[in-house]
Design an enzyme around this catalytic site. Structure first.
Site, PDB file in Angstrom:
ATOM      1  N   GLU A 217       0.840  -1.212   0.000  1.00  0.00           N
ATOM      2  CA  GLU A 217       0.000   0.000   0.000  1.00  0.00           C
ATOM      3  C   GLU A 217       0.859   1.239   0.000  1.00  0.00           C
ATOM      4  OE1 GLU A 217      -3.538  -1.619   2.905  1.00  0.00           O
ATOM      5  OE2 GLU A 217      -2.693   0.346   3.290  1.00  0.00           O
ATOM      6  N   LEU A 218       1.820   1.184   0.893  1.00  0.00           N
ATOM      7  CA  LEU A 218       2.686   2.325   1.077  1.00  0.00           C
ATOM      8  C   LEU A 218       3.474   2.635  -0.189  1.00  0.00           C
ATOM      9  CD1 LEU A 218       3.857   4.335   3.114  1.00  0.00           C
ATOM     10  CD2 LEU A 218       5.539   2.615   3.709  1.00  0.00           C
TER      11      LEU A 218
END
Ligand SMILES: *[C@@H]1O[C@H](CO)[C@@H](O)[C@H](O)[C@H]1NC(C)=O
Ligand SMILES: *[C@@H]1O[C@H](CO)[C@@H](O)[C@H](O)[C@H]1NC(C)=O
Length: 481
Positions: free
Chosen positions: A394-395
């Protein structure tokens, strides 16, 4: 200051204000001072060139070397002369520097009488010359004609101590027209503009009347002592007239131009400029300090909404820890309860929280990527155990969108200072400091607090439709007005 022509007999007379000159005659002393301020007493002897005759110092004759300062002392009185000895002009019968001027009107009487009272007893002959040609009559007395104009020299011949001397006095006679026959003309332009300041004395002018090269010049002054408003912008006419004609010219007083700023206006202007600068500076500082409040205020006031046209579904994607953290953990509570309650219920934003909005098990990493692409902001809730690989994806996906494609902006919410995270990508450390918010659970609950204001500031502008009914669930300490 006395000027005298070399080679002529000459004298200085010491005058005393004392009432008893007879008694003090004995104490009369003469001095001469030579350039480096030395005074030497003169001891005139009867056979010398410079002699003393009563209270007179006599020169037989004066020479160029006699030039300088002379003093006489009689009791307490002193008198001083500066003697200027002019070189004789041997080409002419007179010396031009020693000429006196006289102006005579035509057909008025012209009288030239040669007399010399001081040397009267020694003079044995007196002659009169016009332009160095001897003329018979002496004294001359006639009605002046224009051809009478010229240099008239009286030459006195005298004998002293067996020697012959001569003294020449020359008059430069100018014959002028009768003023009544003159056609008068005023010099200068017909209209003169004079710049003045109110209440100021007009400058001093000298009034005069003189003759130059046979013409008569006259002036008459109008003096305005203090200039008032009603002296401005009116014509002052000056007129000269004779039987033969008239001439006139006008003057107009104008207020001094704006180029010359009066002192008090200048000072006032400087003060005003300083005050304005200080105010502007203060406003600038206030704008920096209260930038967040001003922007929020502006958004509320204009109702600006930047979410309508960009085709995205969510206002923010919330990335937080899921796997390895107990469900009652601080970050979990914040990401799943506090943040959605505030942003969604109170401020009217739409969030995408993976765990809540995506069916468990039904999501692939591709979905995650497209969800991030559909969001306007990526809110990273950063905690020490931000480690699971899904979260890291996600990051990284979000960072790619943000930093490479510039499609999403990152908001970092920290529970601990970023320095504590060893795994953090370098690019996240370069995030501008105002994009990093610090959450302190015990201090940030009020919706009016700096934390929520800063977060709203980083969120996209949106016309807010808060869900008032549900907002009661959260412990609201203060409402945003
Ligand atoms: C004598 O007067 C005339 C006319 O005014 C003038 O031009 C001239 O310079 C004068 N000469 C001297 C030596 O002053
Ligand atoms: C002053 O002179 C101007 C210009 O010659 C003329 O127009 C005006 O009438 C005169 N004013 C007076 C008061 O004589």
């Amino acid at each position: 200051r006395i000027s005298v022509v070399e080679g002529e007999p000459f004298y200085l007379k010491c005058c005393s204000s004392s009432s008893a000159p007879e008694n003090e005659a004995a104490t009369l002393k003469w001095y001469r001072s030579t350039p480096p301020h030395q005074r030497t007493e003169l001891h005139p002897g009867p056979t010398a060139r410079i002699t003393l005759h009563k209270d007179m110092l006599e020169f037989w004759p004066v020479k160029l070397e006699d030039q300088g300062s002379y003093f006489c002392q009689l009791g307490n009185d002193t008198q001083e002369w500066m003697l200027n000895v002019i070189r004789r002009n041997n080409q002419s019968c007179f010396t031009e520097k020693q000429v006196k001027s006289q102006t005579v009107r035509v057909r008025k009487s012209l009288q030239i009488s040669c007399s010399n009272s001081y040397y009267r007893d020694q003079i044995h002959r007196t002659s009169l010359y016009k332009n160095c040609k001897k003329i018979a009559e002496t004294p001359l007395l006639k009605n002046a004609e224009f051809e009478d104009q010229g240099y008239y020299s009286c030459v006195f011949s005298l004998r002293h101590d067996g020697k012959l001397y001569s003294i020449t006095k020359t008059l430069n006679v100018t014959v002028v027209k009768d003023p009544s026959e003159v056609i008068p003309v005023i010099l200068g332009p017909k209209l003169t503009q004079v710049e003045v300041e109110l209440g100021i004395l007009s400058p001093n002018y000298f009034s005069s009347s003189r003759t130059l090269e046979g013409k008569l010049y006259a002036s008459r002054i109008l003096r305005i002592k203090k200039i008032r408003e009603d002296n401005l912008n009116v014509l002052y006419n000056c007129t000269v007239s004779s039987t033969r004609g008239t001439d006139s010219k006008s003057f107009i007083l104008l207020r001094k131009g704006a180029a010359d700023i009066p002192g008090h206006v200048f000072t006032g202007g400087m003060i005003a400029a300083t005050v304005v600068s200080v105010v502007v500076l203060c406003l600038a500082v206030m704008c920096v300090i209260y930038r967040v409040d001003l922007v929020l205020c502006y958004r509320r006031w204009t109702g600006r909404d930047e979410t309508l046209t960009d085709g995205k579904t969510y206002d923010a994607f919330v990335s937080y820890l899921r796997d390895c953290q107990p469900e009652d953990g601080e970050e979990y509570t914040f990401a799943v309860e506090t943040l959605p309650t505030a942003l969604e219920k109170h401020f009217g934003y739409k969030l995408c929280i993976f765990e809540r909005d995506v069916e468990p098990g039904g999501a692939a990493l591709d979905d995650l990527h497209s969800l991030i692409q559909k969001s306007r902001r990526l809110i990273i809730v950063l905690s020490k155990s931000y480690m699971s690989h899904q979260v890291r994806y996600e990051l990284e996906s979000g960072l790619h969108e943000a930093l490479v494609e510039r499609k999403i902006k990152i908001i970092l919410i920290q529970f601990a200072p970023a320095g504590d995270f060893t795994f953090l990508p370098q690019s996240l450390k370069l995030l501008k400091s105002h994009r990093v918010l610090q959450w302190k659970a015990d201090q940030s609950p009020s919706y009016n607090s700096r934390f929520w204001k800063n977060l709203l500031y980083l969120m996209p502008a949106k016309a807010i439709r808060p869900d008032r009914g549900s907002s009661e669930v959260l412990p609201v300490l203060a409402e945003v007005s």
